[in-house]
Write a protein that holds these residues in place. Structure first.
Motif, PDB file in Angstrom:
ATOM      1  N   TRP A  95       0.797  -1.221   0.000  1.00  0.00           N
ATOM      2  CA  TRP A  95       0.000   0.000   0.000  1.00  0.00           C
ATOM      3  C   TRP A  95       0.833   1.276   0.000  1.00  0.00           C
ATOM      4  N   GLY A  96       2.132   1.169   0.189  1.00  0.00           N
ATOM      5  CA  GLY A  96       2.969   2.356   0.164  1.00  0.00           C
ATOM      6  C   GLY A  96       3.140   2.902  -1.246  1.00  0.00           C
ATOM      7  N   PRO A  97       3.526   4.188  -1.386  1.00  0.00           N
ATOM      8  CA  PRO A  97       3.750   4.774  -2.712  1.00  0.00           C
ATOM      9  C   PRO A  97       4.841   4.017  -3.468  1.00  0.00           C
ATOM     10  N   ARG A  98       4.676   3.925  -4.767  1.00  0.00           N
ATOM     11  CA  ARG A  98       5.480   3.021  -5.580  1.00  0.00           C
ATOM     12  C   ARG A  98       6.992   3.193  -5.410  1.00  0.00           C
ATOM     13  N   ARG A  99       7.470   4.427  -5.434  1.00  0.00           N
ATOM     14  CA  ARG A  99       8.910   4.640  -5.424  1.00  0.00           C
ATOM     15  C   ARG A  99       9.461   4.898  -4.027  1.00  0.00           C
ATOM     16  N   GLY A 100       8.670   4.652  -2.992  1.00  0.00           N
ATOM     17  CA  GLY A 100       9.075   5.035  -1.654  1.00  0.00           C
ATOM     18  C   GLY A 100       9.767   3.970  -0.835  1.00  0.00           C
ATOM     19  N   ARG A 101      10.121   2.836  -1.425  1.00  0.00           N
ATOM     20  CA  ARG A 101      10.652   1.719  -0.652  1.00  0.00           C
ATOM     21  C   ARG A 101      11.864   2.110   0.197  1.00  0.00           C
ATOM     22  N   ALA A 102      12.893   2.655  -0.427  1.00  0.00           N
ATOM     23  CA  ALA A 102      14.142   2.909   0.287  1.00  0.00           C
ATOM     24  C   ALA A 102      13.944   3.871   1.450  1.00  0.00           C
ATOM     25  N   GLU A 103      13.179   4.933   1.220  1.00  0.00           N
ATOM     26  CA  GLU A 103      13.008   5.952   2.255  1.00  0.00           C
ATOM     27  C   GLU A 103      12.037   5.524   3.341  1.00  0.00           C
ATOM     28  N   LEU A 104      10.951   4.868   2.965  1.00  0.00           N
ATOM     29  CA  LEU A 104       9.905   4.553   3.925  1.00  0.00           C
ATOM     30  C   LEU A 104      10.178   3.289   4.724  1.00  0.00           C
ATOM     31  N   ILE A 105      10.785   2.290   4.080  1.00  0.00           N
ATOM     32  CA  ILE A 105      10.937   0.984   4.716  1.00  0.00           C
ATOM     33  C   ILE A 105      12.339   0.818   5.297  1.00  0.00           C
ATOM     34  N   GLY A 106      13.344   1.241   4.552  1.00  0.00           N
ATOM     35  CA  GLY A 106      14.700   1.212   5.074  1.00  0.00           C
ATOM     36  C   GLY A 106      15.438  -0.089   4.888  1.00  0.00           C
ATOM     37  N   VAL A 107      14.768  -1.131   4.427  1.00  0.00           N
ATOM     38  CA  VAL A 107      15.432  -2.387   4.088  1.00  0.00           C
ATOM     39  C   VAL A 107      14.964  -2.807   2.707  1.00  0.00           C
ATOM     40  N   GLY A 108      15.808  -3.460   1.981  1.00  0.00           N
ATOM     41  CA  GLY A 108      15.417  -3.960   0.673  1.00  0.00           C
ATOM     42  C   GLY A 108      15.838  -3.086  -0.481  1.00  0.00           C
ATOM     43  N   GLY A 109      16.501  -1.971  -0.194  1.00  0.00           N
ATOM     44  CA  GLY A 109      17.037  -1.160  -1.277  1.00  0.00           C
ATOM     45  C   GLY A 109      15.981  -0.345  -1.991  1.00  0.00           C
ATOM     46  N   SER A 110      16.293   0.050  -3.210  1.00  0.00           N
ATOM     47  CA  SER A 110      15.384   0.883  -3.988  1.00  0.00           C
ATOM     48  C   SER A 110      14.410   0.007  -4.761  1.00  0.00           C
TER      49      SER A 110
END
Length: 514
Positions: free
Chosen positions: A289-304
């Motif tokens: 449910w998070g914004p598509r390109r927000g993985r690295a900043e929002l989650i902090g694990v798993g890279g971009s």
């Protein structure tokens, strides 16, 4: 009955994980055995019951086949972040836009998950009498759990699909996996209520230790009350919900804490689906449910890279909060980045802002990529207070509804209300319910129960068409929303039965669906 995907496999043995508190409900299929040699001991029955909870973890998680697309995205609370390069999510988009067909895979996967869990419930109920019990009370408890869970599953099915086959025995093989008939809605509700009555009479009021998180009498009474309310039997709904209010539940002082992994199964929790990031039964809401390109900043694990961008709060729900409502920031937050500018669905105050659900996002808790630790609240006390207020007002007892309504409002930092006119109070309670349990899989059912689905979704559709056309023009893009979207006819209040089920079983689809 229909050929239910994967459910006619014979008895499944589930490993009995009994590590830390609540973890025993996070179980994985271990092996397959014959029911002639299994289901003989109390621990084997317990493992089989745990298997039903395991199936519910699939149903309430954020992936394919979970309920949110049919209950939140189909309503006016959430939508999706459209992405030209990923058309694999089109099945969910069709649900959101009221363009789905009987071949929609997402609906079919949800249908399968519901029936898989019913099958496992039936396995328990079929074999409950064959086992020996060290503690005689456990037999009634385990059967009560299985019947509560089966009732909850059928309650979802009858509201989403209407008339469906009724299966009260486990499917043991392909030969008995078909049915050429469907039960009426009245027959289904009668069956559901019989299960609920049994559960109320046999489940404990509470658990301690590792059993916390299992279904309780309070959960069964809440389900009973919601069924009565759905059926417009307001006096009986009041009776059921009043019994829940006498069981010692409380509102959490801080609304945001209800959903935090540090406060699982809290004093407000009546029934929630158990997940654990430390086991292989984690939740994954931020990843879906998070914004598509927000993985690295929002989650902090798993890279971009991308996450799914599904189930994004609509401007409709964002604008529904009153000024000063503390639930807004607890429920909705934004990722601000120029990465969002390419999407027509920014769902924020500007094209840089992407709104996403904050209830199920807790920064700093994601130690392993792909694993989140949030539980899912199926029923909680704040919702019961509002459902009871609704039932009281519909029964002509609006003055009794006010304290319940105002308890919830004051927890949110809002002033109480004093309105007792039934029509005006109905509207206040309706809005309060939407806000209080936003994104918790209740909105579509509320629209159906109150008879307002066509009115509200037509208005929402008109707003979405205008908004997306304007956004596409600003971006010099073609608006992705079809002109046929949000054409909400009465027959669309029920989902189509999956086409393959009608074809294999030889029964007609719901009227209007072909």
């Amino acid at each position: 009955m229909k050929k239910i995907h994967q459910i006619y496999l014979i008895a499944i043995l589930f490993s009995g994980v009994t590590a830390s508190c609540h973890d025993e409900l996070n179980v994985e299929p271990h092996t397959f055995v014959s029911d002639d040699i299994y289901y003989k001991t109390e621990s084997q029955i317990q493992s089989a019951v745990n298997g039903v909870y395991n199936k519910l973890q699939d149903l309430y998680n954020g992936g394919d086949g979970s309920l949110y697309a049919l209950t939140e995205m189909r309503a006016d609370n959430t939508a999706f972040q459209y992405y030209d390069l990923d058309r694999g999510i089109q099945q969910r988009e069709e649900i959101n836009d009221f363009l789905m067909t009987a071949t929609n895979l997402y609906s079919r996967y949800t249908w399968d998950n519901l029936w898989n869990a019913i099958q496992q419930s039936n396995v328990v109920i079929d074999h409950i009498d064959n086992a020996t019990y060290n503690n005689p009370d456990k037999k009634g408890q385990y059967e009560g759990e299985a019947r509560f869970l089966r009732a909850l599953l059928y309650f979802h099915l009858v509201r989403l699909y209407g008339e469906i086959p009724l299966r009260d025995k486990a499917t043991s093989g392909p030969k008995d996996a078909f049915s050429d008939s469907k039960a009426s809605v009245e027959e289904l509700y009668s069956f559901i209520m019989a299960d609920v009555d049994f559960a109320i009479g046999n489940l404990p009021a509470k658990y301690t230790g590792a059993d916390v998180g299992r279904a309780t009498q309070g959960a069964a009474l809440t389900l009973q009350g919601e069924i009565y309310l759905t059926r417009h039997d307001y006096q009986n709904a009041v009776t059921s919900f009043n019994r829940v209010t006498a069981m010692g539940y409380e509102l959490m002082p801080d609304y945001a804490d209800i959903f935090h992994p540090n406060y699982k199964n809290n004093v407000e929790s009546i029934f929630e689906i158990q997940y654990s990031a430390s086991l292989n039964r984690a939740s994954n809401y931020i990843y879906q449910w998070g914004p598509r390109r927000g993985r690295a900043e929002l989650i902090g694990v798993g890279g971009s890279g991308d996450i799914a961008g599904s189930n994004s709060p609509t401007l409709d729900i964002i604008n529904a909060y009153e000024p000063g409502d503390e639930r807004k920031d607890a429920s909705i937050t934004y990722w601000v980045s120029d990465e969002n500018r390419t999407y027509q669905e920014s769902f924020g105050p500007d094209m840089d802002s992407a709104a996403f659900i904050n209830k199920f996002y807790h920064a700093g808790t994601y130690a392993i990529d792909g694993r989140a630790d949030e539980n899912w609240p199926v029923y909680r006390y704040g919702y019961v207070k509002l459902l009871l207020a609704e039932a009281l007002n519909e029964a002509g007892r609006g003055s009794e509804a006010l304290p319940l309504l105002n308890d919830v409002r004051r927890r949110a930092g809002l002033a109480g209300v004093s309105e007792t006119d039934q029509t005006a109070l109905r509207e206040i309670i309706f809005k309060e319910e939407r806000i209080e349990v936003a994104f918790e899989n209740h909105r579509w059912y509320q629209l159906l129960r109150t008879g307002r689905a066509i009115e509200i979704m037509t208005a929402h559709g008109n707003m979405e068409k205008a908004r997306l056309q304007a956004a596409a023009a600003r971006l010099q893009q073609v608006c992705h929303l079809s002109n046929d979207a949000y054409n909400i006819q009465p027959y669309k209040l029920l989902l189509p039965l999956p086409e393959r089920e009608c074809r294999l079983n030889g029964f007609d689809n719901n009227p209007g669906w072909y």
